[in-house]
Design an enzyme around this catalytic site. Structure first.
Site, PDB file in Angstrom:
ATOM      1  N   ASP A 116       2.205  -2.668   3.351  1.00 39.28           N
ATOM      2  CA  ASP A 116       2.900  -1.380   3.277  1.00 39.28           C
ATOM      3  C   ASP A 116       4.396  -1.653   3.336  1.00 39.28           C
ATOM      4  OD1 ASP A 116       3.075   1.577   3.377  1.00 39.28           O
ATOM      5  OD2 ASP A 116       3.910   1.202   5.366  1.00 39.28           O
ATOM      6  N   GLU A 138       0.510  -0.851  -2.646  1.00 34.72           N
ATOM      7  CA  GLU A 138       0.586   0.507  -3.190  1.00 34.72           C
ATOM      8  C   GLU A 138       1.142   0.459  -4.610  1.00 34.72           C
ATOM      9  OE1 GLU A 138       1.530   3.953  -0.251  1.00 34.72           O
ATOM     10  OE2 GLU A 138       2.751   2.246   0.368  1.00 34.72           O
ATOM     11  N   ASP A 168       3.314   2.382  10.041  1.00 36.33           N
ATOM     12  CA  ASP A 168       3.284   1.402   8.946  1.00 36.33           C
ATOM     13  C   ASP A 168       2.080   0.470   9.049  1.00 36.33           C
ATOM     14  OD1 ASP A 168       5.652   2.508   7.987  1.00 36.33           O
ATOM     15  OD2 ASP A 168       6.896   1.158   9.183  1.00 36.33           O
TER      16      ASP A 168
END
Length: 363
Positions: free
Chosen positions: A181, A265, A348
């Site tokens: 992340d 992501e 996170d």
């Protein structure tokens, strides 16, 4: 496979003059080819690479453009091929319409192709068409050279970028799976609980950069002193870029060596940069470049990089029970407790665990 290798070059004065002349000639031919194609399309005619190549041949026959014969002919042809590729990308809606090149752009380059082994490395030198043997600082062994791009940076340094063939040797890794992340304050948090802080190279250099840019703004345009000051500013930007690139290379290599599966992501970074409050920070942290490094290194060594859909609520979902907490949408909330299972989460780290789980599910 193919990859690019970049070496610092140290041409002598005569070679520098010829490189600069070649850059100018390539820019001239590119602009003339672009003007020719623009006029043709306005009049309803279709013009391709063959037409611009014929135009180059005719120009060389005229006395006004006899200087074109003094530079590498393949480099001139490659500039027209770049123009043709630019139009192909434009018509396929992958890029904007090609624009004219300016001599005031301080980053210039041209490309030439290896034909009949006319480009090769000998000891501490590289043999290039027209230039002869140019001294380089070679940092690694190279395979078969396909083509070479000669670059002149804004700071006045010269580099050769070699496109070479290579056979990647599958390297053993620890076989782990990890979720990543990315962020701004911390460069990334992973599903193992590790946090890599953002080094913020640009931010640390801003005070010095601002001071040197103020000095530059006071120099008279076109003066020698202004050019000297421009180089000082360019050197600061170059140092920041080198620091950032070194950091990204080391982090991406470490992740590929330690993990077989890496989940990230699928961020729309270009869209995120449109937020004027975060644009500078997002550009400085270079997420896109980091993801690109992960992907090509994973391809070389047989790893898997899995992209999780952009809209997946990784930060709002509890990694323990799956409950979604919409209140966590606020970026100011860095730690939260799940109202269902009462697990306490770091925003996170929790997101990275969810990215890993979702990535393994997608795979």
């Amino acid at each position: 496979m193919q990859k690019g290798i970049k070496f610092r070059a140290y041409p002598n004065k005569e070679q520098q003059n010829l490189i600069n002349q070649t850059l100018g000639c390539c820019r001239l031919i590119y602009n003339k080819g672009l003007a020719m194609r623009n006029v043709a399309y306005e009049n309803g005619f279709k013009v391709g690479y063959s037409h611009t190549s014929a135009m180059l041949t005719e120009l060389k026959k005229t006395s006004d453009f006899a200087f074109l014969k003094e530079v590498d002919s393949i480099a001139l042809q490659q500039s027209l091929r770049d123009l043709d590729r630019g139009f192909v990308n434009f018509f396929q809606k992958r890029a904007a319409h090609p624009t004219f090149k300016s001599k005031h752009n301080n980053h210039q380059s041209y490309r030439t192709v290896n034909q009949r082994d006319n480009i090769r490395i000998v000891d501490k030198y590289i043999k290039l068409p027209k230039l002869g043997y140019v001294k380089i600082k070679q940092s690694m062994e190279v395979g078969k050279i396909n083509n070479v791009t000669i670059e002149r940076t804004p700071s006045g340094k010269y580099f050769v970028v070699l496109n070479v063939d290579f056979e990647p040797e599958l390297k053993s890794n620890k076989g782990g799976s990890i979720g990543i992340d990315v962020g701004i304050k911390d460069f990334y948090s992973d599903s193992n609980g590790n946090v890599v802080h953002n080094p913020k190279y640009l931010e640390k250099s801003m005070r010095k950069l601002a001071r040197e840019q103020r000095k530059l703004s006071r120099k008279q345009k076109g003066s020698i002193n202004r050019n000297k000051q421009r180089i000082k500013v360019a050197l600061i930007h170059e140092k920041v870029a080198n620091q950032r690139n070194d950091f990204l290379q080391k982090q991406s290599t470490m992740l590929v060596r330690e993990n077989q599966t890496i989940c990230i992501e699928d961020l729309n970074v270009k869209g995120m940069i449109r937020n004027h409050k975060l644009a500078k920070s997002i550009a400085s942290v270079s997420w896109s470049k980091f993801f690109t490094m992960l992907e090509y290194k994973a391809m070389w060594y047989g790893n898997d990089v899995i992209k999780v859909p952009t809209m997946y609520p990784s930060s709002q979902t509890c990694s323990c029970c799956g409950h979604r907490n919409p209140l966590v949408k606020n970026l100011a909330i860095r730690n939260w407790e799940c109202p269902e299972c009462h697990t306490k989460h770091n925003r996170d780290t929790n997101a990275s665990i969810n990215i890993l789980n979702k990535g393994l599910e997608v795979a």
